[in-house]
Design a protein around this motif. Structure first.
Motif, PDB file in Angstrom:
ATOM      1  N   ARG A  30     -83.274  21.349 -54.775  1.00  0.00           N
ATOM      2  CA  ARG A  30     -82.455  21.813 -55.892  1.00  0.00           C
ATOM      3  C   ARG A  30     -81.918  23.217 -55.611  1.00  0.00           C
ATOM      4  N   THR A  33     -79.358  24.344 -58.218  1.00  0.00           N
ATOM      5  CA  THR A  33     -80.087  24.632 -59.441  1.00  0.00           C
ATOM      6  C   THR A  33     -80.589  26.069 -59.452  1.00  0.00           C
ATOM      7  N   TRP A  37     -79.499  28.705 -62.276  1.00  0.00           N
ATOM      8  CA  TRP A  37     -80.528  29.229 -63.176  1.00  0.00           C
ATOM      9  C   TRP A  37     -80.581  30.750 -63.119  1.00  0.00           C
ATOM     10  N   CYS A  58     -80.981  21.924 -64.618  1.00  0.00           N
ATOM     11  CA  CYS A  58     -79.584  22.241 -64.922  1.00  0.00           C
ATOM     12  C   CYS A  58     -78.814  20.923 -64.984  1.00  0.00           C
ATOM     13  N   ASP A  69     -78.711  16.176 -62.537  1.00  0.00           N
ATOM     14  CA  ASP A  69     -78.723  17.628 -62.427  1.00  0.00           C
ATOM     15  C   ASP A  69     -77.626  18.093 -61.475  1.00  0.00           C
TER      16      ASP A  69
END
Length: 460
Positions: A30, A33, A37, A58, A69
């Motif tokens: 990820r 992500t 974030w 996310c 995601d």
């Protein structure tokens, strides 16, 4: 590739999911992500939901019971925002109805076609004896309104709630929420609490039904010893969500109703999570022959739109000062978009027979998960009503000592990594699939949960 390029057909690169249970496998790295974030957290303040902080998920697309995601991972959503996702993500009829409403008037609590449509749908859905509703925009706001209504009806000001319950985070609702008030005092006077009928952790070390509802007798004593004679209402969740979807034994709500009548008080059933079909009945109190005076509702009634409500009989709602002009209104209550969300969501729940589906799928899932109490090292209890299920994790099945936070979080992340997102409540995994969930998808998720819990042990 932009975020909107990601669709639910599969991972972002068009390939197939990694091998695993029914095609589900471990999440791909990820990396996007992490970047997303970090950028959000430059501005977003602290105190987000613990599961959001833990998952750092996310989401860029969602459909039914699936999320995608930002890195293209597909995840089965059994978190459902704690029961909000009643009709599934991106339900086409819901999307179309709200999109059309968005082109009309969006602000103001005037009479509108959307509100009339909502009223017509709710007439057939609400219990016969509870025939009026006032709308709000958040759960705690509705609970506060219910407390004001109880004061208006009874002329009294004291309230009884229960250990393990959750009713909100504003002053009155926080005072009802025993066990979540540390560092937030002083609280308003006149709020008492008693043990809930959590039979797995009975504080009296008794077993239902032979216990004679000792917890109800204790609640009666709490009122007698603490009240000044001004009890306005008993406030109870028919299934306790935050504590892990704790289902009380049959007859408990009826017994509480008798206590309320004994003290000339109202019975308020907080159905914020359980209402609108979640437990396999339109409202959870209907599993018993009990008639609450007031319901607080929300979550699943709006299909994802932030709308809540207080439901009561017309003669109850007419009590002053609650009924005085502007006395029970809300800044966003009964706005057209909220009314359209309620009308559409409730209509879909009725038309598609989702209450019956919740009951059937819930029974199947509970049957498929129940043997984990014997076979899975960490599972102490499996319980639930409809599609509000709980899997309690313990480190000692004899003493029922709760699994520590670190172990619970590790299980949560292992499940997410395997492709199923759940909610947490203390040491319990809480499952809230959409009421639309089909048998095949439910079995896929249950298979992942079983495989994960059968191999997971309590070592930190």
């Amino acid at each position: 590739m932009t975020e909107t390029d990601i669709r639910l057909a599969g991972p972002a690169d068009g390939g197939t999911p990694a091998a695993g249970h029914h095609g589900w496998g471990m999440l791909r790295p990820r990396t996007r992500t992490a970047t997303h974030w970090a950028e959000e957290q430059e501005v977003i303040g602290p105190g987000l939901q613990a599961v959001m902080l833990l998952s750092r998920l996310c989401v860029v697309a969602a459909d039914g019971a699936e999320l995608v995601d930002i890195d293209g991972n597909r995840i089965i959503d059994f978190q459902g925002a704690g029961g909000v996702n009643s009709i599934g993500h991106a339900e086409p009829r819901f999307v179309a109805a709200l999109a059309q409403e968005l082109t009309r008037a969006t602000a103001g609590a005037f009479a509108t076609p959307a509100r009339l449509d909502m009223v017509r749908v709710l007439r057939d859905f609400l219990p016969d004896e509870l025939d009026t509703i006032q709308l709000y925009s958040g759960g705690t706001e509705a609970v506060e309104a219910a407390l004001r209504l109880a004061k208006s009806v009874t002329g009294k000001h004291e309230f009884l709630s229960f250990w393990g319950g959750f009713h909100g985070k504003t002053m009155g609702s926080l005072a009802l929420t025993a066990g979540a008030r540390s560092g937030l005092g002083p609280l308003p006077p006149g709020y008492f609490s008693a043990p809930y009928a959590n039979c797995y952790h009975c504080p009296f070390k008794l077993t239902a039904p032979g216990c004679g509802f000792a917890c109800v007798e204790h609640a009666r004593d709490v009122i007698k010893e603490n009240s000044t004679g001004a009890l306005a209402a008993i406030v109870v969740e028919p299934v306790q969500g935050r504590s892990g979807n704790v289902v009380p034994p049959p007859g408990y709500l009826t017994a509480l109703g008798e206590v309320a009548r004994e003290f000339d008080a109202l019975l308020i059933s907080d159905e914020m999570m359980t209402g609108f079909g979640r437990t396999g009945a339109a409202f959870a109190h209907q599993h018993e022959d009990v008639r609450p005076d007031v319901l607080t509702v929300g979550k699943g009634m709006g299909g994802g739109y932030p709308v809540t409500g207080v439901v009561a009989a017309a003669e109850t709602m007419a009590a002053a000062p609650f009924s005085d002009p502007s006395a029970s209104s809300s800044s966003f209550g009964a706005f057209p978009m909220a009314c359209r969300a309620v009308a559409t969501t409730t209509g879909i729940i009725g038309d598609d027979k989702l209450v019956a589906n919740a009951a059937e799928r819930g029974r199947e899932m509970l049957d498929q998960l129940s043997d984990l109490v014997e076979s899975a090292p960490l599972v102490g209890d499996v319980r639930g009503s409809g599609l509000a299920l709980g899997i309690e994790l313990v480190v000692d099945k004899r003493t029922r000592e709760p699994a520590p936070k670190s172990v619970v979080q590790r299980v949560y992340l292992e499940l997410m990594e395997a492709g199923v997102l759940v909610m947490l409540g203390g040491n319990t995994l809480r499952l809230y699939p959409p009421l639309t969930i089909g048998r095949d998808q439910a079995e896929t998720a249950v298979g992942i949960i079983r495989e994960t819990l059968l191999r997971t042990r309590g070592e930190e």
